[in-house]
Write an enzyme that holds these catalytic residues in place. Structure first.
Site, PDB file in Angstrom:
ATOM      1  N   ALA A   1      10.575 -96.084  19.854  1.00 26.98           N
ATOM      2  CA  ALA A   1      11.759 -95.796  20.667  1.00 26.98           C
ATOM      3  C   ALA A   1      13.022 -96.086  19.867  1.00 26.98           C
ATOM      4  O   ALA A   1      13.406 -97.260  19.690  1.00 26.98           O
ATOM      5  CB  ALA A   1      11.721 -96.635  21.944  1.00 26.98           C
TER       6      ALA A   1
ATOM      7  N   THR B   1      15.830 -93.222  19.700  1.00 31.50           N
ATOM      8  CA  THR B   1      16.914 -92.414  20.255  1.00 31.50           C
ATOM      9  C   THR B   1      17.433 -92.956  21.587  1.00 31.50           C
ATOM     10  O   THR B   1      16.657 -93.417  22.423  1.00 31.50           O
ATOM     11  CB  THR B   1      16.428 -90.965  20.437  1.00 31.50           C
ATOM     12  OG1 THR B   1      16.041 -90.472  19.168  1.00 31.50           O
ATOM     13  CG2 THR B   1      17.519 -90.072  21.003  1.00 31.50           C
TER      14      THR B   1
ATOM     15  N   GLY C   1      23.069 -91.972  24.273  1.00 27.66           N
ATOM     16  CA  GLY C   1      24.355 -91.789  23.601  1.00 27.66           C
ATOM     17  C   GLY C   1      24.255 -91.217  22.213  1.00 27.66           C
ATOM     18  O   GLY C   1      25.265 -90.907  21.573  1.00 27.66           O
TER      19      GLY C   1
ATOM     20  N   GLU D   1       6.611 -89.846   8.971  1.00 24.62           N
ATOM     21  CA  GLU D   1       6.875 -89.021  10.152  1.00 24.62           C
ATOM     22  C   GLU D   1       7.341 -87.633   9.709  1.00 24.62           C
ATOM     23  O   GLU D   1       6.907 -86.616  10.252  1.00 24.62           O
ATOM     24  CB  GLU D   1       7.937 -89.680  11.041  1.00 24.62           C
ATOM     25  CG  GLU D   1       8.251 -88.835  12.272  1.00 24.62           C
ATOM     26  CD  GLU D   1       9.219 -89.495  13.258  1.00 24.62           C
ATOM     27  OE1 GLU D   1       9.743 -90.578  12.953  1.00 24.62           O
ATOM     28  OE2 GLU D   1       9.445 -88.903  14.326  1.00 24.62           O
TER      29      GLU D   1
ATOM     30  N   THR E   1      17.231 -84.379  12.395  1.00 22.40           N
ATOM     31  CA  THR E   1      17.561 -82.959  12.584  1.00 22.40           C
ATOM     32  C   THR E   1      17.740 -82.252  11.243  1.00 22.40           C
ATOM     33  O   THR E   1      17.882 -82.893  10.200  1.00 22.40           O
ATOM     34  CB  THR E   1      18.881 -82.797  13.364  1.00 22.40           C
ATOM     35  OG1 THR E   1      19.930 -83.390  12.582  1.00 22.40           O
ATOM     36  CG2 THR E   1      18.805 -83.458  14.733  1.00 22.40           C
TER      37      THR E   1
END
Lengths: 382, 249
Positions: free
Chosen positions: A128, A130, A133, A245, A368
């Site tokens: 966890a 992200t 905000g 990842e 991203t």
């Protein structure tokens, strides 16, 4: 598919065969129903554990298959993706991002208790990071953990957490110190801890078989012994964890492309238009030739980076490049595959429809496209 | 008791094979290979007998090239205890393989030989029967159920029109049909253990057999491509076509 066999040895091939059979027997007959239902049975974790699948990439001391065989992980992940559901792969594999910080930097007590339970499929682990905000800006996360005696008191929330609904153990990034990356720590928080609650299963474009949730912490008291790594040293742990990842995301993207290509090849040989099969048109053949070329190039790139990781080289720049390349290719291939299928590609009964939806997350999750480019630019000295 | 399980490396059942341009055979270049599915069933049956406590040792054997070691390792990952490779680069044929197996039967003295009824590459369906004939052992072919007790094996066979159960004195040869069991897949820990199990390589000469092919393949052709169907307007037209074009009535 058989390219670059030299990266894989006989054991990898046997693992590949075994995972393929596991997928054919335990997942494929049910996957459409599980996708529509929005989840898969929890028993699949223990079934996957029995075959040894969950243990790949984790230490032998806690029931894993060893953490240093990168290509075994690649082979197993490639075959698992043949279940055609990125969501199932993401949730079944959430331990691969949630657990390594525990066995790398957790206390002996924590490792001995948590890791075997997760590797045996009895418990589920999640990561966890992200927050509502912001996700990409890890250094500025806001969930706060304040030391109070032998506990931390945690306040804040997390979102888009894969396996978030069903997980038992959450590796949570919290702020223990000042602003910026130097104030971030990792804490292991267990389901059921007072003050910790889980929101609803979030509805998503793709990854339907995966449970994704928001997490809330209100004066949640976590034992200080659940600190993973040094206090305020969490940023480094998080960044280190990203390498594998991102490699797994490369594999997911390449297999998404591969499956889209294979489905297209089958379809164009059957579907007839204007008196011949689609494969009878040069424009189709050339389209497929280009698709195949892109998959080949992307897969080889990923394998090369995997080999560098295996050799212990620092690949921060290269893995970011490979991820962007692979997701660019999977964006194009899933789009083209749906286009080749025409109206049928818009129907849920076509595998390319799911691939196209599931693909969308791959250039967002795990860093991203834009963050990857920032990482690459920074490594280039810009 | 000891079980011998002969297996074969073949083209994976998922692969759509293509005939070589020179029609000399099937193109095997870059084609995924696997254990013959009927052989997997034979291995599984042996492993189940071992799990029931009936069998104490499972020896898996293949006659083929060095690459067939992969399938022997797979069989050991599924539960076989040790493996023997009879190494040859010849194109293997049922009689030669049966002779090699006879030599191994004499050497290993198994109480039971379980093998697939046929391999999905050549579909000969001969090796088990030939082995039984050469060794003089009784045979129970196309087994859908196998029970071992009191020095005997009872084999339920799938035959035209139903099931037949035969009882054979051990040692015996049993060939497996599709519905005998559903093979398991190897777990990763068992794959790792299989790497440490013994795998012996012998040559046909060591066994005193000559594997030179006795049957020569002249030509291999793909089956004729299926023609698209047609719609007929009436029953009369259908009957006429069946009678005069298809000539089936």
């Amino acid at each position: 598919m058989n390219a670059s066999l030299d990266y894989f040895n006989d054991t990898h091939r046997m693992v590949r065969d075994s995972v393929r059979k596991f997928v054919e027997k335990e997942i494929l007959p049910h996957i459409d129903a599980w996708e529509e239902a929005g989840e898969f049975p929890r028993e699949l974790y223990s079934k996957a554990a029995e075959t040894g699948l969950l243990g790949i990439g984790h230490p032998e001391a806690y029931g894993g298959a060893g953490e240093n065989d990168v290509f075994m992980k690649v082979a197993a992940s490639e075959e698992l993706m043949r279940c055609t559901s990125g969501g199932l792969v993401a949730s079944l594999g959430s331990l691969d991002i949630g657990l390594p910080p525990v066995w790398k930097w957790g206390s002996e007590e924590l490792k001995a208790r948590v890791v075997p339970e997760v590797l045996s499929g009895k418990k589920i682990a999640a990561l966890a990071i992200t927050e509502p905000g912001g996700g990409s800006d890890v250094a500025n996360l806001r969930t706060r953990a304040v030391r109070d005696g032998d506990h931390y008191v945690v306040n804040g929330s997390k979102t888009f957490i894969t396996s978030g609904v069903r997980a038992d153990y959450y590796t949570v990034a919290v702020r223990t110190g000042d602003t910026g990356f130097g104030g971030v720590s990792l804490l292991l928080i267990e389901k059921g801890t007072p003050g910790f609650s889980v929101g609803r299963n979030l509805k998503k474009t793709g990854w339907w078989a995966s449970d994704t949730a928001e997490l809330f912490f209100e004066d949640c008291r976590v034992p200080a012994s659940h600190l993973i790594g040094p206090e305020n040293g969490g940023f480094f742990c998080i960044m280190t964890n990203f390498q594998m990842e991102r490699l797994m995301l490369c594999v997911m993207a390449n297999m998404t492309s591969q499956l889209a290509l294979e489905a297209s090849l089958d379809y164009v040989k059957q579907r007839e238009a204007f008196g011949r099969t689609l494969a009878g048109f040069q424009v189709t053949r050339h389209k497929l030739a280009e698709m195949a070329t892109l998959v080949e190039a992307s897969r080889e790139f990923t394998y090369r980076i995997a080999a560098k990781i295996q050799a212990g080289q620092n690949c921060v720049k290269e893995i970011s490049m490979a991820k962007n390349f692979a997701t660019n290719v999977s964006d194009r291939l899933t789009y083209d595959a749906v286009q080749l299928f025409g109206g049928m590609g818009f129907m849920r009964e076509s595998v390319v429809e799911r691939l196209a939806r599931d693909n969308r997350i791959l250039s967002i999750g795990g860093g991203t496209y834009e963050i990857m480019n920032e990482v690459i630019a920074k490594q280039m000295g810009l | 008791m000891k079980v011998l399980v002969p297996i074969k490396r073949v083209v994976d059942y998922n692969v759509k094979v293509r005939v070589k341009a020179d029609q000399s055979g099937v193109d095997l270049a870059n084609v995924k290979m696997a254990m013959n599915p009927f052989c997997e069933i034979a291995v599984e049956e042996a492993v189940r007998l071992k799990e029931k406590g009936v069998v104490t040792e499972i020896v898996v054997v293949t006659v083929g090239s060095k690459t067939a070691q992969e399938q022997l390792r797979t069989a050991m990952a599924l539960g076989a205890d040790r493996a023997i490779l009879v190494e040859t680069e010849e194109n293997t044929q049922p009689l030669g393989v049966a002779k090699a197996l006879k030599a191994l039967v004499e050497k290993e003295s198994p109480d039971l030989v379980i093998l697939g009824k046929q391999a999905i590459d050549d579909d000969n369906n001969q090796t088990g029967q030939m082995l039984a004939a050469l060794t003089g052992m009784p045979q129970g072919t196309f087994a859908s159920e196998v029970n071992v007790a009191d020095g005997k094996v009872s084999v339920t066979r799938e035959i035209d029109g139903g099931l037949q159960t035969v009882e054979l004195s051990l040692p015996a040869v049993v060939t497996t049909d599709l519905r005998l069991n559903e093979p398991r897949y190897a777990s990763l820990p068992n794959i790792m253990k299989a790497k440490k199990k013994p795998l012996d390589t012998v040559s046909p000469a060591d066994l005193g057999v000559d594997l030179t092919p006795r049957v020569k393949t002249l030509k291999v052709e793909p089956p004729a491509e299926r023609q698209a169907g047609i719609k007929v307007a009436s029953v009369e037209e259908l009957v006429d076509k069946l009678k005069n074009e298809a000539k089936v009535i």
